[in-house]
Write an enzyme that holds these catalytic residues in place. Structure first.
Site, PDB file in Angstrom:
ATOM      1  N   LYS A   1       3.898   2.855  -1.298  1.00  0.00           N
ATOM      2  CA  LYS A   1       4.375   1.466  -1.288  1.00  0.00           C
ATOM      3  C   LYS A   1       3.542   0.512  -2.142  1.00  0.00           C
ATOM      4  O   LYS A   1       4.071  -0.464  -2.661  1.00  0.00           O
ATOM      5  CB  LYS A   1       4.414   0.938   0.145  1.00  0.00           C
TER       6      LYS A   1
ATOM      7  N   GLY B   1      -2.806  -2.619   5.605  1.00  0.00           N
ATOM      8  CA  GLY B   1      -2.136  -1.799   4.603  1.00  0.00           C
ATOM      9  C   GLY B   1      -0.775  -2.374   4.250  1.00  0.00           C
ATOM     10  O   GLY B   1      -0.518  -3.575   4.455  1.00  0.00           O
ATOM     11  N   GLY B   2       0.107  -1.517   3.719  1.00  0.00           N
ATOM     12  CA  GLY B   2       1.415  -1.985   3.277  1.00  0.00           C
ATOM     13  C   GLY B   2       2.243  -2.585   4.403  1.00  0.00           C
ATOM     14  O   GLY B   2       2.784  -3.695   4.254  1.00  0.00           O
ATOM     15  N   ALA B   3       2.352  -1.874   5.526  1.00  0.00           N
ATOM     16  CA  ALA B   3       3.178  -2.371   6.637  1.00  0.00           C
ATOM     17  C   ALA B   3       2.587  -3.661   7.195  1.00  0.00           C
ATOM     18  O   ALA B   3       3.314  -4.640   7.430  1.00  0.00           O
ATOM     19  CB  ALA B   3       3.285  -1.307   7.723  1.00  0.00           C
TER      20      ALA B   3
ATOM     21  N   ASN C   1      -9.024  -5.497  10.570  1.00  0.00           N
ATOM     22  CA  ASN C   1      -8.858  -4.211   9.885  1.00  0.00           C
ATOM     23  C   ASN C   1     -10.187  -3.475   9.803  1.00  0.00           C
ATOM     24  O   ASN C   1     -11.253  -4.091   9.855  1.00  0.00           O
ATOM     25  CB  ASN C   1      -8.302  -4.410   8.468  1.00  0.00           C
TER      26      ASN C   1
ATOM     27  N   ARG D   1      -9.726  -4.618   2.052  1.00  0.00           N
ATOM     28  CA  ARG D   1      -8.289  -4.887   2.200  1.00  0.00           C
ATOM     29  C   ARG D   1      -8.044  -6.115   3.081  1.00  0.00           C
ATOM     30  O   ARG D   1      -7.119  -6.882   2.847  1.00  0.00           O
ATOM     31  CB  ARG D   1      -7.616  -3.683   2.849  1.00  0.00           C
TER      32      ARG D   1
ATOM     33  N   GLY E   1       7.893   0.838  17.870  1.00  0.00           N
ATOM     34  CA  GLY E   1       8.053   0.770  16.412  1.00  0.00           C
ATOM     35  C   GLY E   1       9.454   1.054  15.907  1.00  0.00           C
ATOM     36  O   GLY E   1       9.812   0.652  14.796  1.00  0.00           O
TER      37      GLY E   1
HETATM   38  P1  NDP Z   1      -1.351   2.222   4.802  1.00  0.00           P
HETATM   39  O1  NDP Z   1      -1.976   3.523   4.466  1.00  0.00           O
HETATM   40  O2  NDP Z   1      -1.031   1.251   3.711  1.00  0.00           O
HETATM   41  O3  NDP Z   1      -2.289   1.444   5.868  1.00  0.00           O
HETATM   42  C1  NDP Z   1      -2.837   2.120   6.965  1.00  0.00           C
HETATM   43  C2  NDP Z   1      -3.573   1.137   7.869  1.00  0.00           C
HETATM   44  O4  NDP Z   1      -4.115   1.864   8.988  1.00  0.00           O
HETATM   45  C3  NDP Z   1      -4.765   0.449   7.190  1.00  0.00           C
HETATM   46  O5  NDP Z   1      -4.951  -0.825   7.749  1.00  0.00           O
HETATM   47  C4  NDP Z   1      -5.924   1.391   7.582  1.00  0.00           C
HETATM   48  O6  NDP Z   1      -7.179   0.762   7.555  1.00  0.00           O
HETATM   49  C5  NDP Z   1      -5.543   1.716   9.001  1.00  0.00           C
HETATM   50  N1  NDP Z   1      -6.176   2.964   9.449  1.00  0.00           N
HETATM   51  C6  NDP Z   1      -5.843   4.221   9.070  1.00  0.00           C
HETATM   52  N2  NDP Z   1      -6.676   5.105   9.661  1.00  0.00           N
HETATM   53  C7  NDP Z   1      -7.563   4.391  10.411  1.00  0.00           C
HETATM   54  C8  NDP Z   1      -8.645   4.740  11.245  1.00  0.00           C
HETATM   55  N3  NDP Z   1      -9.013   6.008  11.438  1.00  0.00           N
HETATM   56  N4  NDP Z   1      -9.308   3.751  11.879  1.00  0.00           N
HETATM   57  C9  NDP Z   1      -8.949   2.454  11.700  1.00  0.00           C
HETATM   58  N5  NDP Z   1      -7.913   2.063  10.905  1.00  0.00           N
HETATM   59  C10 NDP Z   1      -7.228   3.013  10.270  1.00  0.00           C
HETATM   60  O7  NDP Z   1      -0.035   2.601   5.627  1.00  0.00           O
HETATM   61  P2  NDP Z   1       1.243   1.662   5.897  1.00  0.00           P
HETATM   62  O8  NDP Z   1       0.789   0.291   6.185  1.00  0.00           O
HETATM   63  O9  NDP Z   1       2.262   1.855   4.848  1.00  0.00           O
HETATM   64  O10 NDP Z   1       1.833   2.331   7.221  1.00  0.00           O
HETATM   65  C11 NDP Z   1       1.160   2.189   8.464  1.00  0.00           C
HETATM   66  C12 NDP Z   1       2.046   2.773   9.557  1.00  0.00           C
HETATM   67  O11 NDP Z   1       3.234   1.985   9.673  1.00  0.00           O
HETATM   68  C13 NDP Z   1       2.497   4.208   9.257  1.00  0.00           C
HETATM   69  O12 NDP Z   1       2.269   4.975  10.412  1.00  0.00           O
HETATM   70  C14 NDP Z   1       3.982   4.080   9.013  1.00  0.00           C
HETATM   71  O13 NDP Z   1       4.684   5.205   9.468  1.00  0.00           O
HETATM   72  C15 NDP Z   1       4.342   2.852   9.856  1.00  0.00           C
HETATM   73  N6  NDP Z   1       5.535   2.167   9.368  1.00  0.00           N
HETATM   74  C16 NDP Z   1       6.583   1.982  10.235  1.00  0.00           C
HETATM   75  C17 NDP Z   1       7.729   1.357   9.835  1.00  0.00           C
HETATM   76  C18 NDP Z   1       8.845   1.152  10.800  1.00  0.00           C
HETATM   77  O14 NDP Z   1       9.965   0.827  10.369  1.00  0.00           O
HETATM   78  N7  NDP Z   1       8.598   1.300  12.094  1.00  0.00           N
HETATM   79  C19 NDP Z   1       7.888   0.847   8.453  1.00  0.00           C
HETATM   80  C20 NDP Z   1       6.718   1.013   7.640  1.00  0.00           C
HETATM   81  C21 NDP Z   1       5.588   1.685   8.094  1.00  0.00           C
HETATM   82  P3  NDP Z   1      -8.066   0.765   6.190  1.00  0.00           P
HETATM   83  O15 NDP Z   1      -7.525  -0.355   5.336  1.00  0.00           O
HETATM   84  O16 NDP Z   1      -9.440   0.540   6.677  1.00  0.00           O
HETATM   85  O17 NDP Z   1      -7.880   2.112   5.553  1.00  0.00           O
END
Ligand code: NDP
Length: 269
Positions: free
Chosen positions: A71, A134-136, A156, A161, A243
């Site tokens: 994304k 992140g993106g969402a 976060n 980010r 979700g």
């Molecule tokens: P990104 O990879 O862009 O962002 C992931 C986020 O999760 C970041 O803020 C990241 O923090 C955080 N994160 C990941 N691992 C950890 C960890 N171990 N500890 C703390 N924070 C963590 O993903 P997206 O934003 O695109 O997607 C996030 C979720 O949203 C996904 O599971 C996706 O399936 C879901 N989603 C659901 C939708 C729906 O319609 N229900 C639509 C779009 C997405 P950091 O920045 O520090 O890495």
């Protein structure tokens, strides 16, 4: 029935086996009598640019839904971007413009708000905390900021980010009380917008002891439907919002985006 005039749409992600969007979009095309089909394309990150370039060379290819992990990377591959996609720093729908370019928009945030509204929850005047950047999370933050919450707090893991999202929101929404925090306590709506909860051994995205009665905890993770943080929040007496509502909320918006301007013909009987 797929025929010579059928328009082709893609679901571009990696992996794609778990994604449900093509089934849902194909059902909407069918119900509305439109001659189009959506196909999942499993595209590894290193091949994104090449794959999208190749799709543009297919004459009846019209657009795509873009999902994890593309994304943010796909932003740079779009010739035209909506202001909200620029602000969120992410794109999740692409539409062909002319022979050789894409326009991009982000509908995740609209989907999240539509899901909340359908479930009878409001945004205006509420103190909201978003966990994730992140993106969402970015798309949700922009959509919520547009609806005049009393306060928006961002949390976060990675600072970089978090600061970047905060800066974009603060510069675009001058009137908004937007801050950086570490504690979800003191909010009416807490959103888990991280990917934590997808895997059984993930840690909780925040301390559930900091929510309770009168608080709504919303989730972006779709599977499992009741994630560990939603389960813990229920145990604390908080209301929950799974979700799945976000996806349901945005299917209609994606359908409208793809079928605008009569760009898809009617299906032949
Ligand atoms: P990104 O990879 O862009 O962002 C992931 C986020 O999760 C970041 O803020 C990241 O923090 C955080 N994160 C990941 N691992 C950890 C960890 N171990 N500890 C703390 N924070 C963590 O993903 P997206 O934003 O695109 O997607 C996030 C979720 O949203 C996904 O599971 C996706 O399936 C879901 N989603 C659901 C939708 C729906 O319609 N229900 C639509 C779009 C997405 P950091 O920045 O520090 O890495």
């Amino acid at each position: 029935m797929i025929g010579g005039k059928t328009k082709l749409f893609g679901l571009v992600g990696h992996p794609v086996a778990h994604v449900r969007t093509p089934q849902a979009m194909n059902a909407l095309f069918e119900q509305n009598g439109l001659d189009a089909v959506m196909v999942p394309f499993d595209v590894p990150p290193a091949d994104l640019s090449g794959a999208l370039g190749g799709l543009l060379r297919i004459g009846n290819f019209e657009g795509a839904v873009v999902t994890v992990p593309h994304k943010m990377a796909v932003l740079e591959l779009c010739r035209d971007l909506t202001p909200r996609a620029r602000l969120a720093g992410a794109v999740n729908v692409l539409r062909r413009v002319g022979e050789d370019a894409f326009a991009g928009d982000i509908l995740d945030g609209e989907g999240f708000v539509a899901g909340l509204t359908t479930a009878g929850h409001s945004v205006a005047g509420r103190r909201i905390c978003i966990v994730g950047a992140g993106g969402a999370a970015s798309a949700i933050a922009v959509a919520l900021a547009e609806r005049e919450p009393a306060r928006l707090t961002l949390i976060n893991r990675s600072r970089e980010r978090l600061l970047a999202l905060h800066e974009r929101l603060a510069s675009r929404f001058g009137e908004l009380d937007v801050g950086i925090g570490e504690d979800v306590g003191g909010h009416d709506l807490v959103v888990n917008a991280t990917s934590l909860g997808l895997r059984a051994d993930d840690p909780l995205p925040f301390d559930p002891e900091r929510v309770g009665p009168g608080v709504l905890v919303a989730e972006v993770i779709m599977t499992p439907e009741i994630t560990p943080i939603l389960h813990a929040a229920t145990g604390r007496g908080a209301a929950i919002h799974p979700g799945r509502a976000m996806l349901d909320g945005q299917l209609e918006a994606i359908f409208r985006y793809f079928s605008a301007d009569g760009r898809i013909g009617r299906r032949q009987a």
